[in-house]
Design a protein around this motif. Structure first.
Motif, PDB file in Angstrom:
ATOM      1  N   LEU A 133       0.809  -1.218   0.000  1.00 36.41           N
ATOM      2  CA  LEU A 133       0.000   0.000   0.000  1.00 36.41           C
ATOM      3  C   LEU A 133       0.843   1.269   0.000  1.00 36.41           C
ATOM      4  N   LEU A 134       1.896   1.282   0.772  1.00 39.25           N
ATOM      5  CA  LEU A 134       2.669   2.504   0.947  1.00 39.25           C
ATOM      6  C   LEU A 134       4.010   2.507   0.222  1.00 39.25           C
ATOM      7  N   GLY A 135       4.370   1.395  -0.373  1.00 44.19           N
ATOM      8  CA  GLY A 135       5.648   1.301  -1.074  1.00 44.19           C
ATOM      9  C   GLY A 135       6.783   0.959  -0.129  1.00 44.19           C
ATOM     10  N   SER A 136       7.915   0.622  -0.693  1.00 41.53           N
ATOM     11  CA  SER A 136       9.048   0.203   0.132  1.00 41.53           C
ATOM     12  C   SER A 136       9.631   1.355   0.931  1.00 41.53           C
ATOM     13  N   GLY A 137       9.260   2.587   0.612  1.00 37.74           N
ATOM     14  CA  GLY A 137       9.743   3.741   1.361  1.00 37.74           C
ATOM     15  C   GLY A 137       9.290   3.749   2.809  1.00 37.74           C
ATOM     16  N   VAL A 138       8.231   2.986   3.108  1.00 40.36           N
ATOM     17  CA  VAL A 138       7.751   2.908   4.485  1.00 40.36           C
ATOM     18  C   VAL A 138       8.842   2.349   5.401  1.00 40.36           C
ATOM     19  N   TRP A 139       9.771   1.574   4.839  1.00 40.74           N
ATOM     20  CA  TRP A 139      10.875   0.998   5.609  1.00 40.74           C
ATOM     21  C   TRP A 139      12.168   1.751   5.323  1.00 40.74           C
ATOM     22  N   GLY A 140      12.070   3.013   4.887  1.00 40.83           N
ATOM     23  CA  GLY A 140      13.215   3.783   4.404  1.00 40.83           C
ATOM     24  C   GLY A 140      14.234   4.195   5.442  1.00 40.83           C
ATOM     25  N   THR A 141      13.824   4.436   6.660  1.00 48.45           N
ATOM     26  CA  THR A 141      14.798   4.855   7.682  1.00 48.45           C
ATOM     27  C   THR A 141      15.380   3.615   8.355  1.00 48.45           C
ATOM     28  N   PRO A 142      16.567   3.725   8.918  1.00 49.74           N
ATOM     29  CA  PRO A 142      17.177   2.547   9.555  1.00 49.74           C
ATOM     30  C   PRO A 142      16.302   1.925  10.650  1.00 49.74           C
ATOM     31  N   LEU A 143      15.684   2.757  11.498  1.00 52.13           N
ATOM     32  CA  LEU A 143      14.835   2.202  12.553  1.00 52.13           C
ATOM     33  C   LEU A 143      13.636   1.464  11.964  1.00 52.13           C
ATOM     34  N   ARG A 144      13.041   2.028  10.933  1.00 56.45           N
ATOM     35  CA  ARG A 144      11.886   1.377  10.298  1.00 56.45           C
ATOM     36  C   ARG A 144      12.297   0.072   9.612  1.00 56.45           C
ATOM     37  N   ALA A 145      13.466   0.050   8.993  1.00 56.25           N
ATOM     38  CA  ALA A 145      13.937  -1.182   8.347  1.00 56.25           C
ATOM     39  C   ALA A 145      14.147  -2.283   9.383  1.00 56.25           C
ATOM     40  N   ILE A 146      14.735  -1.916  10.516  1.00 50.47           N
ATOM     41  CA  ILE A 146      14.938  -2.903  11.588  1.00 50.47           C
ATOM     42  C   ILE A 146      13.589  -3.369  12.121  1.00 50.47           C
ATOM     43  N   GLN A 147      12.643  -2.441  12.251  1.00 50.75           N
ATOM     44  CA  GLN A 147      11.297  -2.808  12.695  1.00 50.75           C
ATOM     45  C   GLN A 147      10.670  -3.819  11.750  1.00 50.75           C
ATOM     46  N   GLY A 148      10.772  -3.554  10.468  1.00 53.87           N
ATOM     47  CA  GLY A 148      10.217  -4.480   9.479  1.00 53.87           C
ATOM     48  C   GLY A 148      10.827  -5.863   9.585  1.00 53.87           C
ATOM     49  N   LEU A 149      12.150  -5.908   9.770  1.00 57.29           N
ATOM     50  CA  LEU A 149      12.817  -7.203   9.926  1.00 57.29           C
ATOM     51  C   LEU A 149      12.368  -7.918  11.193  1.00 57.29           C
ATOM     52  N   LEU A 150      12.183  -7.157  12.278  1.00 64.40           N
ATOM     53  CA  LEU A 150      11.724  -7.771  13.526  1.00 64.40           C
ATOM     54  C   LEU A 150      10.301  -8.316  13.380  1.00 64.40           C
ATOM     55  N   PHE A 151       9.445  -7.587  12.663  1.00 67.60           N
ATOM     56  CA  PHE A 151       8.096  -8.100  12.408  1.00 67.60           C
ATOM     57  C   PHE A 151       8.152  -9.392  11.592  1.00 67.60           C
ATOM     58  N   LEU A 152       9.044  -9.429  10.601  1.00 67.36           N
ATOM     59  CA  LEU A 152       9.179 -10.646   9.792  1.00 67.36           C
ATOM     60  C   LEU A 152       9.702 -11.813  10.632  1.00 67.36           C
ATOM     61  N   VAL A 153      10.691 -11.555  11.487  1.00 71.68           N
ATOM     62  CA  VAL A 153      11.216 -12.605  12.367  1.00 71.68           C
ATOM     63  C   VAL A 153      10.104 -13.121  13.277  1.00 71.68           C
ATOM     64  N   GLY A 154       9.320 -12.211  13.845  1.00 69.42           N
ATOM     65  CA  GLY A 154       8.209 -12.618  14.699  1.00 69.42           C
ATOM     66  C   GLY A 154       7.191 -13.455  13.946  1.00 69.42           C
ATOM     67  N   ALA A 155       6.850 -13.025  12.739  1.00 68.18           N
ATOM     68  CA  ALA A 155       5.873 -13.753  11.934  1.00 68.18           C
ATOM     69  C   ALA A 155       6.360 -15.162  11.610  1.00 68.18           C
ATOM     70  N   VAL A 156       7.601 -15.269  11.167  1.00 70.98           N
ATOM     71  CA  VAL A 156       8.149 -16.588  10.810  1.00 70.98           C
ATOM     72  C   VAL A 156       8.254 -17.474  12.050  1.00 70.98           C
TER      73      VAL A 156
END
Length: 135
Positions: free
Chosen positions: A23-46
């Protein structure tokens, strides 16, 4: 706890991460903190998906894998609070209060996750294979 709920939670997290990106494009994970957040959400999901399927990961029992997922989600929640408090997210008083509440919730979730990683010393949870909905 019915193991199938872990599959539901993991699937919802995956849909959330990929849906937000779509919905928002990959820019939603553009800052370092947001990128780490995205990875943590993926780790949690998996982790939740693996535990929901009764899988061991890296020698960890399914309950310990749930602990990994809890700690990962707690980290994502805490990073959101850090981003708010550091000025990365413009915030009014209500948002700062909500971020503080979320941060405290993240600490609690991390505590539970660490306990699960230790094998459930404090919180005793039994994962069952019962169906989600029984007749």
């Amino acid at each position: 706890m019915k193991r199938a709920w872990l599959t539901v939670i993991g699937s919802a997290l995956l849909l959330g991460v990929f849906g937000l990106t779509a919905l928002l494009g990959s820019g939603v994970w553009g800052t370092p903190l947001r990128a780490i957040q995205g990875l943590l959400f993926l780790v949690g999901a998996v982790a939740f998906l693996a535990a929901g399927r009764n899988r061991t990961v890296a020698g960890l029992a399914p309950l310990q894998v749930v602990g990994v997922g809890d700690v990962a989600l707690a980290g994502a929640i805490l990073l959101n609070a850090i981003n708010t408090f550091s000025g990365g997210i413009p915030a009014e008083t209500a948002e700062i209060t909500a971020a503080l509440g979320a941060a405290l919730g993240g600490v609690g979730l991390a505590f539970i996750g660490i306990d699960y990683l230790r094998g459930g010393q404090i919180f005793a949870v039994e994962l069952t294979d019962e169906p989600l909905i029984e007749r």
